[in-house]
Design a protein around this motif. Structure first.
Motif, PDB file in Angstrom:
ATOM      1  N   LYS A 315       0.834  -1.204   0.000  1.00 57.50           N
ATOM      2  CA  LYS A 315       0.000   0.000   0.000  1.00 57.50           C
ATOM      3  C   LYS A 315       0.871   1.257   0.000  1.00 57.50           C
ATOM      4  O   LYS A 315       0.527   2.272  -0.618  1.00 57.50           O
ATOM      5  N   THR A 316       1.982   1.183   0.702  1.00 54.70           N
ATOM      6  CA  THR A 316       2.938   2.305   0.721  1.00 54.70           C
ATOM      7  C   THR A 316       3.434   2.589  -0.691  1.00 54.70           C
ATOM      8  O   THR A 316       3.469   3.737  -1.149  1.00 54.70           O
ATOM      9  N   ILE A 317       3.819   1.528  -1.392  1.00 55.98           N
ATOM     10  CA  ILE A 317       4.352   1.670  -2.757  1.00 55.98           C
ATOM     11  C   ILE A 317       3.292   2.238  -3.702  1.00 55.98           C
ATOM     12  O   ILE A 317       3.571   3.139  -4.498  1.00 55.98           O
ATOM     13  N   ILE A 318       2.059   1.720  -3.604  1.00 55.57           N
ATOM     14  CA  ILE A 318       0.981   2.200  -4.483  1.00 55.57           C
ATOM     15  C   ILE A 318       0.692   3.674  -4.224  1.00 55.57           C
ATOM     16  O   ILE A 318       0.511   4.456  -5.162  1.00 55.57           O
ATOM     17  N   LYS A 319       0.687   4.073  -2.947  1.00 53.85           N
ATOM     18  CA  LYS A 319       0.419   5.480  -2.593  1.00 53.85           C
ATOM     19  C   LYS A 319       1.482   6.408  -3.196  1.00 53.85           C
ATOM     20  O   LYS A 319       1.171   7.431  -3.802  1.00 53.85           O
ATOM     21  N   VAL A 320       2.761   6.022  -3.044  1.00 53.80           N
ATOM     22  CA  VAL A 320       3.853   6.849  -3.591  1.00 53.80           C
ATOM     23  C   VAL A 320       3.774   6.896  -5.116  1.00 53.80           C
ATOM     24  O   VAL A 320       3.940   7.958  -5.735  1.00 53.80           O
ATOM     25  N   ASN A 321       3.511   5.758  -5.756  1.00 51.84           N
ATOM     26  CA  ASN A 321       3.430   5.726  -7.222  1.00 51.84           C
ATOM     27  C   ASN A 321       2.298   6.588  -7.761  1.00 51.84           C
ATOM     28  O   ASN A 321       2.443   7.270  -8.784  1.00 51.84           O
TER      29      ASN A 321
END
Length: 500
Positions: A315-321
């Motif tokens: 979820k962290t990665i998706i938010k940053v992307n």
């Protein structure tokens, strides 16, 4: 709220487009070095290159212009289904020594000459008039099918026989009278070029496109813009006169700004320009993107940075992307990045999330007036896209290769330093009783001011009622200047006399 801010100086005109206080587009034009895109020339073919399917054309610039075969083939052949353009070579359409009428479509960049075409087109407020083709096109941004049909029917009725017209986005909801006035202006322009094209010898310029401020009013100042602010009285009056011709209903949105204050500093634009020159751009979450340019392409890398999320790494990665996708679209538009662009998002395991990020990027890029195309994901998991390249990006206009670090870094161009100095001298003139100033600048800036810009310096002195003495100093960084002394003219002259 959408706003256009215009900083009109003696050396440069600068335009910033703000959407909800964020700068999304920035344009700059030197008063001494005008842009070339849109200009029409009579040139002479200097060299035909069958191996490259192109020709070099002398149009009077430092480097010969480049004409691709596709831009030289008559337009009627391009749309003729019976003709395969692959069978047409450059030697079939142009010959060495031939006189030819061409229009610049791309500025000279790096060591390349301007790109030109024989397919002339002239943009108005609502329409674009094209030669050599019998066709009516319409902006894809006008989505309502009934409106598209209505506009096409009107334009087909008024279109001159044997010519083409593209209906621009701003034409939406306009009536026949608006189009007739626009077309009348464009036809006058076309007939003038047709009349003069057989006169004189190449290289010769026939038509210069509008300057930056006029183009801004024509192309950017639409119903979506709530306010246009300009800091020069003459340009303010010129804008009102121009709007009388093309959009009188927008005159009430034009505001005159006190020239005693740096208009770009007041609106926070100077800071945003500095940020646009930085390779690292921070995201609100604490992640960041890095933008690097190579000779062939631009690479954008996404990193989580300070953002570590809470529990779920995916979820962290998706938010940053997702945050990066929005920022990347904005930075591409703001920096005017063209050509091949490679984006390295943080790897996502969820393929659906990956597609959602690409869709978000595509949606944000749709706000861009310049044509973009997302090619897709490469085998290495990189997003590949292209954006039409028309002019030099911001960094190449404001900066040049740094002589202090072997070209690894960048410094401000003399034009940019001179513009910064001009704003400082305006403050001296308005807020002090000084009659004269001594200014120390880098030797390169002195050379430009004293040798190439004598007229500019004279105009600036007259406008500010201030004598300006320029001293070159090799110890001053090329980005900087120093007002060494200011005061009464007699005192300054005595000081300079004593230094000799």
């Amino acid at each position: 709220m959408n706003k256009i801010v215009i900083d009109s100086g003696f050396s440069q005109s600068r335009v910033a487009l703000l959407e909800d206080e964020e700068m999304v587009e920035y344009y700059i034009e030197s008063k001494s070095l005008k842009r070339l895109v849109g200009n029409v020339y009579k040139g002479r073919v200097k060299n035909v290159l069958p191996g490259m399917q192109a020709a070099f054309v002398d149009i009077g610039l430092e480097r010969n212009a480049f004409l691709y075969v596709k831009d030289a083939i008559p337009r009627e052949l391009l749309i003729d289904k019976k003709v395969d353009i692959k069978d047409i070579g450059i030697r079939d359409v142009v010959k060495n020594g031939q006189e030819i009428i061409v229009q610049v479509t791309k500025e000279p960049m790096d060591k390349k000459g301007a790109r030109v075409t024989t397919h002339l087109s002239f943009p108005g407020r609502y329409l674009v008039l094209m030669s050599q083709v019998d066709y009516v096109g319409i902006s894809r941004r006008i989505e309502d099918e009934d409106e598209r049909k209505r506009l096409k029917e009107i334009v087909e009725e008024i279109k001159p026989e044997g010519m083409g017209i593209i209906i621009r986005t701003e034409a939406e909801n306009k009536d026949r009278k608006d189009f007739e006035e626009d077309l009348k202006y464009l036809l006058r322009l076309w007939h003038k070029i047709e009349k003069e094209k057989n006169l004189g010898f190449p290289p010769k310029i026939f038509y210069k496109d509008l300057d930056l401020i006029h183009r801004t009013i024509r192309d950017l100042f639409t119903d979506d813009i709530n306010e246009l602010v300009v800091n020069d009285k003459d340009d303010y009056n010129m804008i009102l006169d121009f709007l009388d011709l093309i959009s009188p209903e927008l005159k009430g949105r034009v505001k005159y700004f006190d020239p005693g204050i740096n208009i770009f500093s007041y609106y926070g634009i100077e800071k945003k320009i500095r940020e646009a020159l930085s390779s690292k751009v921070w995201l609100k979450s604490g992640g960041y993107i890095v933008i690097d340019k190579t000779e062939a392409l631009t690479i954008i890398d996404v990193n989580t940075g300070k953002y570590v999320g809470v529990n779920d790494l995916s979820k962290t990665i998706i938010k940053v992307n997702k945050e990066a996708a929005k920022e990347i679209a904005k930075q591409i538009r703001l920096r005017d990045i063209g050509g091949i662009i490679i984006i390295d998002f943080i790897d996502m395991i969820d393929k659906k999330a990956e597609q959602n990020v690409i869709k978000l990027l595509s949606r944000e890029l749709s706000k861009d007036r310049v044509r973009t195309n997302i090619v897709g994901m490469t085998g290495l998991g990189l997003v590949e896209m292209t954006r039409k390249k028309v002019s030099n990006r911001i960094s190449s206009i404001l900066e040049k290769k740094c002589p202090y670090c072997g070209g690894l870094g960048m410094v401000l161009t003399p034009d940019t330093v001179i513009n910064n100095l001009e704003n400082e001298l305006k403050r001296v003139s308005l807020h002090t009783n000084s009659e004269a100033v001594i200014v120390e600048v880098n030797l390169e800036v002195e050379k430009v001011l004293v040798n190439q810009r004598k007229d500019y310096l004279g105009e600036l002195e007259k406008a500010l009622n201030l004598r300006i003495f320029i001293n070159g100093n090799s110890n001053i960084h090329s980005n900087h200047y120093k007002i060494k002394e200011m005061g009464r003219l007699s005192k300054i002259k005595e000081m300079l006399k004593g230094e000799k």
